[in-house]
Design a protein around this motif. Structure first.
Motif, mmCIF file in Angstrom:
data_model
loop_
_atom_site.group_PDB
_atom_site.id
_atom_site.type_symbol
_atom_site.label_atom_id
_atom_site.label_comp_id
_atom_site.label_asym_id
_atom_site.label_seq_id
_atom_site.Cartn_x
_atom_site.Cartn_y
_atom_site.Cartn_z
ATOM 1 N N GLY A 579 0.866 -1.242 -0.131
ATOM 2 C CA GLY A 579 -0.008 -0.016 0.238
ATOM 3 C C GLY A 579 0.843 1.300 -0.010
ATOM 4 O O GLY A 579 0.660 1.989 -0.573
ATOM 5 N N GLN A 580 1.966 1.319 0.840
ATOM 6 C CA GLN A 580 2.848 2.427 0.861
ATOM 7 C C GLN A 580 3.592 2.499 -0.448
ATOM 8 O O GLN A 580 3.484 3.678 -1.087
ATOM 9 N N TYR A 581 3.868 1.528 -0.972
ATOM 10 C CA TYR A 581 4.574 1.459 -2.180
ATOM 11 C C TYR A 581 3.812 2.047 -3.317
ATOM 12 O O TYR A 581 4.119 2.921 -4.039
ATOM 13 N N LEU A 582 2.402 1.770 -3.258
ATOM 14 C CA LEU A 582 1.165 2.251 -4.429
ATOM 15 C C LEU A 582 1.238 3.676 -4.130
ATOM 16 O O LEU A 582 1.377 4.307 -5.060
ATOM 17 N N THR A 583 0.767 3.910 -2.857
ATOM 18 C CA THR A 583 0.553 5.411 -2.811
ATOM 19 C C THR A 583 1.796 6.361 -3.130
ATOM 20 O O THR A 583 1.626 7.349 -3.770
ATOM 21 N N TYR B 294 -8.345 7.210 -6.429
ATOM 22 C CA TYR B 294 -7.032 7.706 -6.700
ATOM 23 C C TYR B 294 -6.823 8.783 -5.892
ATOM 24 O O TYR B 294 -5.878 9.345 -5.214
ATOM 25 N N GLY B 295 -7.946 9.986 -5.796
ATOM 26 C CA GLY B 295 -7.681 10.989 -4.749
ATOM 27 C C GLY B 295 -7.478 10.391 -3.261
ATOM 28 O O GLY B 295 -6.604 10.997 -2.742
ATOM 29 N N ALA B 296 -8.324 9.356 -2.950
ATOM 30 C CA ALA B 296 -7.975 8.945 -1.530
ATOM 31 C C ALA B 296 -6.619 8.341 -1.407
ATOM 32 O O ALA B 296 -5.838 8.688 -0.258
ATOM 33 N N LEU B 297 -5.919 7.645 -2.276
ATOM 34 C CA LEU B 297 -4.724 7.031 -2.139
ATOM 35 C C LEU B 297 -3.595 8.292 -1.977
ATOM 36 O O LEU B 297 -2.760 8.031 -1.251
ATOM 37 N N LEU B 308 -3.185 17.576 1.271
ATOM 38 C CA LEU B 308 -3.895 16.378 1.697
ATOM 39 C C LEU B 308 -5.520 16.587 1.673
ATOM 40 O O LEU B 308 -6.158 15.908 1.006
ATOM 41 N N ILE B 309 -5.863 17.692 2.265
ATOM 42 C CA ILE B 309 -7.327 17.966 2.151
ATOM 43 C C ILE B 309 -7.827 18.393 0.839
ATOM 44 O O ILE B 309 -8.932 17.630 0.310
ATOM 45 N N ALA B 310 -7.159 18.496 -0.131
ATOM 46 C CA ALA B 310 -7.439 18.957 -1.447
ATOM 47 C C ALA B 310 -7.553 17.560 -2.127
ATOM 48 O O ALA B 310 -8.500 17.486 -3.147
ATOM 49 N N TYR B 311 -7.020 16.729 -1.750
ATOM 50 C CA TYR B 311 -7.036 15.489 -2.558
ATOM 51 C C TYR B 311 -8.168 14.572 -2.120
ATOM 52 O O TYR B 311 -8.550 13.925 -2.751
ATOM 53 N N THR B 312 -8.377 14.983 -0.805
ATOM 54 C CA THR B 312 -9.845 14.318 0.027
ATOM 55 C C THR B 312 -10.977 14.714 -1.053
ATOM 56 O O THR B 312 -11.865 14.060 -1.248
ATOM 57 N N SER B 313 -10.797 15.987 -1.310
ATOM 58 C CA SER B 313 -11.873 16.761 -2.067
ATOM 59 C C SER B 313 -12.001 15.886 -3.609
ATOM 60 O O SER B 313 -13.089 15.960 -3.998
ATOM 61 N N ILE B 314 -10.760 15.732 -3.997
ATOM 62 C CA ILE B 314 -10.821 15.201 -5.524
ATOM 63 C C ILE B 314 -11.731 13.777 -5.225
ATOM 64 O O ILE B 314 -12.464 13.283 -6.284
#
Lengths: 643, 506
Positions: A579-583, B294-297, B308-314
């Motif tokens: 997971g870390q690698y992926l993110t 994708y946004g969450a990851l 971080l907050i911006a990506y949660t919004s995506i």
């Protein structure tokens, strides 16, 4: 099966009289949480008293309603209270309503009764904590959410309580979150639960897509229309939810770490109530599982695997709370196994859940009492000989120990033996596999619980220099005594009298007369023999022999059990590291790939314009040249078209 | 003639912006007070208007106004709201005063004066209200572009270190989308019936296009909205813009302005181009689901609090778009409610993060830790805001997220199940952020942080109150939204799938 479907899809009567008070069951502790958490430091002075009083008041309401239910006819004991319209959206209409029936009433009494005792105990246990008020606020929040979970009359309202108890659990595991390990444990618990909640969410979606409703009554009434495949999918998704909440294989890894919370939390949330919510979900959803024998089989397998898993881990733990946590996991495995057996097991799943609620809460609070006297130490190799200095704790813990190992006559004997018998019902390979698992589990349980008891209270004193163990104050020992009495006699009261079976029949149905693969008397004898053998082995290993203060290396199985059979290592290598690698690689790709393409495009346009800009030299002669060239082109083109 | 509610609600902040800008320089406190006072007027008016709103009305739009603007091209100044527009205007008018109060000290570091910042925020409010109220496609387009100007200056003049880069990127991205939309607007005029009020929405709905024309026009509008919303993979401007913008600006950008994108899909794409919308739905749904995960990851791996907050919004915009294109009642009601709920929860997250950042002087998550010990209120409110973002039942986002999922499931099972995995990732990005910033022992720097001031508490309290209230009782908002959703569904010609178990309900 038919009776069962009819039982739960039966239209519940509207709540009137004392049953119109049902909303108070949830509202009272919720009020406590609101006052204590919003009131801030102003409520420090009386926070613990208010926090203990409100669940107590809810218990009184529960008892009044219980008595009123007893006065009604057996088939007329389901009463629903409609509160308000919650989510109206086209065909999706969810109202918040509460359902009092024999099953939810069992939980109401357990949650408010044992819950109140644990609140009272906490007054003493948390006395010196500067944040005691906040602690009681969270505990009240938990009680409110747990009551909502068991009283909900639809799956979506249940889901609110379901995640609400998860939140309370998160807040309480991380109550001392200035310790980084505790903060990590809290997060781990929430995330593992969310994996389960994924399952519950999908199950609810399937219900709506298939049946157009998510209320218990609607779903159970329509369940007969489901194809077996759909019912199986629904059952498996519900089971996933149950596995997360109840720490069942393969989502069990969070429970051991959850012991980071203050001990009363471990007793209330991680032993007596919240972790048993998965069993409640399966039993409540019986009409769905009855249609999906394959899903039921998976429930039984999960239960059997977990009960053995927990028992093995419990044998190797030196941390008293972690040993008890492993035991909780194993005991819930028993309940889950019983719940998967169908009508023959439902009653005993709930029976064991109730008796376990008493004796395990008592054991945890006893462990808390020991820790209280031992400067918060948890290493049992540092205990020993405490029986003489902590008499009340010793006797109450002792009763809990005898109850859990199934000492004849005490609670666990009645409830666990019934599960073993139920596991032997049927023909083919199943009774042999599951029955033997349950039987062996009973022997191992006797071993590890005897080990815990002897290491703590008997043998040589192995205390570190600076501890001066002493008995806990009355505010802590009185709850211990009450729970000990319950551990001893609750089983006798509910089991052999048939009281619980009759009580639950309207919800769980009437099992047919089914024969066990071995005669009943031989099962009882076998169980007792195994229990004696397990306890005797523990006696010879931990009382007759000297117990070293540092743990010996041990066999490969001991070493594996100490690290929870490598569950964390497995999760880490299978999920966390990939997971870390992926993110991380996605971040790289986002910056270089997608954003890079955008910026590259911008750079390309910028570069092109830069090149075009050079054409603008400012020399009239070059403009004249290009104008001439352009005019020549136009003329040429016109001539060409003409021709 | 009836009272022009919408014009007045939009005009008050516009006039206020001019008034604030004209105040003598050096009186920045007065400018702030005037701006805050002015911003309360549209809020009160919106409340009154909401009470007068009739959710049982058969009319498509209420509080309508209609005047000729450029009659030669059939352009009118036409305003009106349905339930969807109403709740988004309410979102705007609630969040603006909150953001102004939150920005009390933020503008002082900027190159321009504080009063210009407050004037720009009011100008932005006026433009956004106008977009949500416009019922003329041309007017919609003009206001859609007009929103960019104040936002460009808010980011470019008052933002963080990378503000110029972020502002230009934001502007270019948006202008590119706007250009495509302009082409589509012109195209629409060419192929439509023409005549008086040719751009009026109700005159355009039901226009028959050839399939290829309809698809092209749809794509023109949709591209603009997908950039604004933003939909994966057109999202990369957002983290930069939101991270560099001052907290108040970031809230209006992500919390409200981006909603114009998803609002545009509901208001224009679906009713005007129903067949093209259905044609595009599988692709859009795929992109939306990718965006959710994708946004969450990406949020999980961020090291900067605001990014971080911006990506949660995506990720959340993925849910909203998913619900719109699933085209069921539940999913669309959920999406509309999601727009409102996301506005409040993101506002709470951005503003509280802003309070944290201004105290510590850093956006890096690693620079925090142990804040709970020294500032329990700050930590507690941050956690509640975070829990709302991860859609905890009992808080507002849950209802909307679940409606989107359940509504999507009835038509696109796989997409819904994959999207549901987003709830696991959401618990990770929020709780990891909380763990890294708030738990543990305080470090030398964080031990100096102070708890919320009364002003800050006043900023946070209304947001959290709304989040909790709408979590337990979303019915008033859903009652307003549902008729509008039913109308959209009718315009698209879609029906909810019936329960699929055989013989149910018969």
């Amino acid at each position: 099966m038919g009776t069962l479907l009819a039982a739960q899809s039966h239209q519940a009567a509207g709540a009137s009289g004392v049953f119109s008070l049902t909303w108070l069951l949830v509202a009272l502790p919720m009020l406590g949480a609101a006052v204590l958490l919003l009131g801030g430091r102003r409520t420090d002075r009386f926070g613990h008293l208010l926090g203990a009083a409100l669940p107590g008041a809810a218990f009184v309401v529960g008892v009044i309603e219980f008595i009123a239910l007893l006065g009604r006819d057996g088939s007329d004991r389901a009463l629903s209270q409609h509160l308000f319209s919650w989510v109206p959206a086209g065909g999706f209409q969810v109202d918040v309503g509460l359902l009092v029936d024999p099953l939810s009433m069992c939980f109401v009494l357990l949650i408010t009764g044992v819950g109140t005792l644990i609140h009272v105990y906490s007054i003493g246990y948390m006395e010196h904590d500067p944040d005691r008020r906040r602690f009681f606020g969270y505990l009240n929040l938990f009680v409110a959410a747990m009551l909502l979970l068991v009283l909900a009359d639809s799956y979506l309202t249940l889901y609110v309580g379901w995640e609400g108890v998860g939140l309370a659990s998160y807040l309480l595991i991380g109550f001392w979150s200035y310790n980084p390990a505790y903060a990590a444990a809290a997060k781990k618990a929430f995330v593992a639960n969310r994996v389960g909640d994924f399952g519950l969410s999908v199950a609810i979606m399937i219900m709506f897509a298939q049946l157009g409703t998510v209320s218990f009554q609607g779903v159970f009434a329509g369940a007969g229309h489901l194809s077996e495949g759909v019912a199986t999918a629904m059952g498996l998704m519900l089971l996933l939810g149950a596995c997360g909440k109840s720490a069942q294989f393969p989502l069990q890894s969070w429970l051991g770490d959850a012991m980071a919370g203050p001990t009363p939390v471990s007793a209330l949330i991680h032993a007596a109530t919240m972790v048993t919510a998965g069993v409640y979900l399966v039993v409540r959803s019986a009409p769905i599982f009855e249609l999906a024998p394959n899903a039921q089989l998976v429930v039984v397998i999960v239960g059997a695997v977990t009960l053995i898993f927990g028992a093995i881990v419990g044998c190797a733990k030196d941390d008293i709370k972690k040993a008890l946590a492993a035991s909780t996991m194993s005991q819930i495995g028993y309940m889950m196994l019983a719940a998967g057996l169908g009508p023959v097991g439902y009653v005993f799943a709930i029976f064991h859940l109730l008796t376990h609620g008493f004796f395990k809460a008592g054991l945890f609070l006893g462990a808390g009492s020991v820790m209280h006297g031992m400067n918060d130490q948890v290493d049992m190799r540092r205990f020993g000989g405490l029986a003489t200095v902590m008499k009340v704790t010793w006797i109450t813990f002792g009763l809990g120990w005898l109850a859990i190992i199934g000492f004849p006559g005490l609670s666990g004997f009645w409830s666990k033996d019934k599960i073993i018998e139920a596991a032997f019902v049927g023909d083919g390979w199943r009774p042999w596999v599951f029955g033997l698992a349950a039987l062996i589990g009973a022997g191992v349980t006797a071993f590890y619980m005897t080990r815990v008891f002897l290491l703590t209270f008997h043998g040589k004193r192995r205390w570190s220099e600076d501890v001066h163990p002493h008995e806990s104050p009355l505010v802590m020992t009185v709850p211990l005594m009450i729970l000990a009495v319950g551990s001893a006699f609750l089983g006798l009261l509910l089991g052999p009298t048939g009281a619980l079976k009759t009580w639950l029949e309207p919800v769980t149905g009437v099992p047919g007369d089914e024969s066990t693969a071995l005669p009943l008397w031989s099962l009882t004898v076998l169980t007792v023999v195994l229990v004696v053998a397990g306890a005797g082995l523990a006696w010879s290993m931990y009382l007759r022999e000297e117990v070293p203060v540092t743990a010996p290396r041990g066999s490969w199985l001991t070493r594996a059990a100490r690290v929870d059979l490598y569950q964390d290592a497995l999760n880490e290598s299978l999920l966390m590291r990939p997971g870390q690698y992926l993110t991380r690689s996605l971040v790289y790709a986002d910056n270089r790939g997608i954003d890079g393409a955008v910026n590259g495009l911008a750079a390309l346009i910028g570069g092109t314009s830069g090149r075009f800009r050079r054409l603008q030299t400012g020399f009239v002669r070059s403009y004249a040249l290009s104008m001439f060239g352009g005019a020549a082109l136009v003329v040429g083109a016109m001539l060409l078209v003409r021709l | 003639m009836s009272f022009p509610w919408l014009t007045v609600i939009a005009a008050v902040p516009l006039a206020g912006a001019v008034a604030v800008a004209l105040l003598p320089s050096g009186r920045s406190l007065l400018a702030k007070q005037v701006a805050l006072g002015v911003s309360l007027v549209p809020l009160v008016l919106t409340v009154v208007m909401s009470l007068k709103f009739d959710s049982g009305s058969a009319a498509a739009f209420q509080f309508t106004e209609n005047h000729d603007w450029i009659p030669q091209f059939g352009v009118s100044y036409a305003l009106g709201v349905d339930g969807i527009g109403l709740v988004l205007i309410a979102l705007t008018t609630v969040l603006t005063p909150v953001c102004l109060l939150a920005s009390w000290r933020d503008a002082e570091e900027g190159r321009r004066s504080a009063k210009a910042y407050f004037a720009l925020m009011l100008l932005l409010e006026a433009a956004m209200i106008g977009v949500f109220a416009a019922t003329d496609v041309f007017l919609f387009y003009v206001l859609f572009e007009a929103m960019l100007i104040p936002m460009y200056f808010i980011i470019g003049a008052y933002g963080g270190a990378q503000r110029s880069y972020a502002a230009v990127k934001f502007l270019l991205y948006s202008l590119f989308g706007g250009l495509l939309m302009l082409a589509a607007v012109i195209g629409l005029f060419v192929v439509s019936k023409g005549g008086d009020h040719a751009f009026l929405l109700q005159n355009l709905v039901g226009t028959h296009f050839s399939p290829s024309t309809e698809r092209l026009l749809f794509l023109g509008f949709f591209a603009a909205f997908a950039i604004k919303a933003p939909l994966w993979p057109l999202h990369t401007w957002l983290p930069d813009a939101a991270a560099e913008a001052p907290p108040g600006g970031a809230v209006l950008l992500v919390g409200v302005m981006d909603k114009v994108g998803t609002f545009g899909m509901i208001r224009l794409c679906l009713p005007l181009f129903p067949d093209a919308s259905k044609w595009a739905a599988p692709v859009v749904i795929t992109l939306a689901v990718i965006g959710i995960l994708y946004g969450a990851l990406l949020a999980i791996a961020q090291t900067d609090l605001k990014r971080l907050i911006a990506y949660t919004s995506i990720s959340h915009f993925g849910f909203i778009t998913l619900g719109i294109f699933a085209m069921t009642t539940q999913a669309q009601s959920g999406s509309t409610l999601y727009m409102v709920n996301h506005g409040f929860s993101t506002a709470a997250l951005f503003l509280i993060a802003g309070f944290l950042i201004s105290r510590r002087g850093s956006r890096a998550i690693d620079d925090f830790g142990g804040v709970q010990r020294v500032a329990p209120m700050l930590a507690g409110t941050f956690l509640v805001a975070g829990l709302s973002s991860l859609a905890l039942p009992g808080l507002s986002s849950f209802v909307s997220e679940f409606l989107v999922l359940v509504g999507t499931f009835t038509r696109y099972e796989v997409a819904a199940v994959v999207a549901t995995a987003g709830i696991i990732l959401a618990s990770l990005y929020i709780l990891l952020m909380y763990q890294r910033t708030m738990t543990g022992e305080p470090t030398e720097e964080t031990s100096k942080l102070t708890d919320l001031t009364p002003r800050e508490a006043w900023v946070v309290a209304p947001l959290l109150a709304v989040i909790i209230a709408l979590g337990f009782y979303p019915k008033p908002v859903l009652d307003v939204i549902n008729p509008a959703v039913a109308r959209t569904m009718h315009q698209v010609g879609q029906h909810d799938p019936a329960p699929s178990a055989e013989g149910v309900g018969k």
